[in-house]
Design a protein around this motif. Structure first.
Motif, PDB file in Angstrom:
ATOM      1  N   TYR A  46      -2.121  15.788  -0.393  1.00 55.53           N
ATOM      2  CA  TYR A  46      -3.276  15.043  -0.887  1.00 55.53           C
ATOM      3  C   TYR A  46      -2.819  13.642  -1.312  1.00 55.53           C
ATOM      4  N   GLU A  67       0.826  -1.212   0.000  1.00 57.28           N
ATOM      5  CA  GLU A  67       0.000   0.000   0.000  1.00 57.28           C
ATOM      6  C   GLU A  67       0.856   1.256   0.000  1.00 57.28           C
ATOM      7  N   LYS A 101       1.138   4.202  -2.889  1.00 60.41           N
ATOM      8  CA  LYS A 101       0.943   5.616  -2.568  1.00 60.41           C
ATOM      9  C   LYS A 101       2.140   6.439  -3.014  1.00 60.41           C
ATOM     10  N   GLU A 144      -4.127  10.838  -1.529  1.00 60.81           N
ATOM     11  CA  GLU A 144      -5.059  10.012  -2.297  1.00 60.81           C
ATOM     12  C   GLU A 144      -5.155  10.453  -3.750  1.00 60.81           C
ATOM     13  N   ASN A 145      -4.498  11.556  -4.119  1.00 60.38           N
ATOM     14  CA  ASN A 145      -4.687  12.146  -5.448  1.00 60.38           C
ATOM     15  C   ASN A 145      -3.478  12.000  -6.367  1.00 60.38           C
TER      16      ASN A 145
END
Length: 380
Positions: A345, A6, A10, A347-348
């Motif tokens: 950010y 994970e 990211k 998650e972006n």
């Protein structure tokens, strides 16, 4: 194991850089030359700047810029302010440093004004501004400095050659900003509260210390002093003494990413078969080779790799200064931009890549052919 996977998803740029570095170790057998060829100067300078600017954020030292920005009431106006702040400052403090200063400011301002939807397109244009603004000066970027040193031309001759690209880029950036706000050129920004928080009078000494360290770093960059390790030692010792907790906020992921790209470029250039191929392929095609190779190892290492095989230094320079518009790997300044954004950010990451690629390629398509024509007929 799941957490590791994970994390790697990211931190996509870190994953890519580690992967290509590992692959390169199988392309060329590692030797002691590997450590010698890594650009330690850039890594140390980046460490100093990242650490001190974390101190800037902590002590709110950007307050004067924020106060000035609060006087601007339109989205087009604030976008011109931050984008051309990058464009002009990059000529003197390098494209990397200008992004490190202005991208966090942009995020702060647009959050305070409730306009977060514009952050991605604006920082994508800031990336273009850093790449195209810095090209005017020999010390605007590492690749400029390297090729300038090899060319033997005067500073004025260098600036004269780069001026058409610089002026046209400023005009085109202005058009891009107007297109972004084409539905309402007078769209207002209303500041929600005070984005420029007041200074703590008890922290005055820390603010003075960080400003002095910042000036030291800028002087170290501009003067190209051979005593840069001394500057690094002063920065490290001072922060350790006054505010050691800042070291825990320094972006070490970005530093590792740069390190891995330098390992890759060092290993590639050390391969005899690759060097032999470049000898036969590059001469007369420097512009497009500069663009293409930069997408693999970024423009600074590409400049160093291609220089020995180059007949037209101007074409190589135009190529590597255009390469950052093609992909995030094309310029390490783009990697810095990406990293600053995803820290805010996380998650972006993919959204950044889509918006960045769309805007950068739109700019690239317009400038790539004129740049090639100039490089063919305007030689150093």
């Amino acid at each position: 194991m799941k957490k590791v996977v994970e994390y790697l998803k990211k931190e996509m740029m870190l994953t890519i850089s580690v992967l290509v570095a590992v692959i390169s170790l199988f392309i060329t057998k590692p030797s002691t030359e590997l450590l010698k060829n890594i650009d330690w100067h850039t890594l140390v300078t980046l460490f100093m700047m990242l650490t001190v600017l974390e101190g800037f954020k902590k002590e709110n030292i950007f307050r004067p810029l924020l106060k000035f920005a609060e006087k601007i009431t339109s989205m087009a106006g604030i976008s011109f302010f931050v984008i051309f702040g990058v464009f002009f400052s990059s000529m003197f403090v390098t494209n990397d440093v200008s992004l490190i200063i202005f991208v966090p400011l942009t995020i702060i301002l647009f959050r305070a004004g409730g306009k977060e939807k514009y952050i991605l397109p604006v920082i994508s244009m800031e990336n273009i501004a850093a790449i195209r603004g810095s090209l005017l000066m020999p010390f605007g970027s590492p690749q400029n400095l390297f090729i300038f040193g090899q060319s033997g031309v005067s500073v004025w001759n260098f600036v004269f050659h780069m001026l058409p690209l610089w002026v046209s880029s400023a005009l085109l950036l202005s058009v891009f900003i107007l297109i972004l706000y084409r539905k309402d050129l007078h769209e207002k920004i209303v500041w929600e509260g005070n984005c420029a928080e007041p200074w703590d009078p008890k922290r005055k000494k820390q603010r003075i210390v960080y400003i002095c360290l910042f000036v030291l770093i800028i002087l170290t960059i501009i003067t190209r002093t051979p005593y840069w390790l001394g500057s690094a030692a002063i920065v490290f010792a001072t922060v350790l003494l006054f505010d050691r907790n800042v070291f825990f906020k320094t972006d070490y992921v970005l530093l590792i990413t740069f390190f891995c790209f330098f390992v890759f470029s060092s290993q590639i250039t050390g391969n005899e078969a690759i060097s032999s191929f470049l000898t036969n392929a590059v001469g007369g095609h420097e512009y497009f080779w500069g663009i293409a190779l930069s997408q693999v190892i970024s423009n600074v290492p590409a400049s160093i790799v291609l220089y020995p095989f180059t007949k037209n230094l101007a074409a190589l320079l135009y190529g590597v200064d255009t390469a950052g518009l093609c992909s995030i790997i094309g310029s390490l300044a783009s990697v810095i931009n990406y990293r600053i954004y995803v820290r805010e950010y996380p998650e972006n990451g993919m959204k950044f890549m889509k918006v960045f690629t769309l805007i950068s390629w739109a700019f690239f398509i317009v400038v790539v052919i004129p740049g090639y024509l100039i490089s063919k007929y305007w030689l150093f």
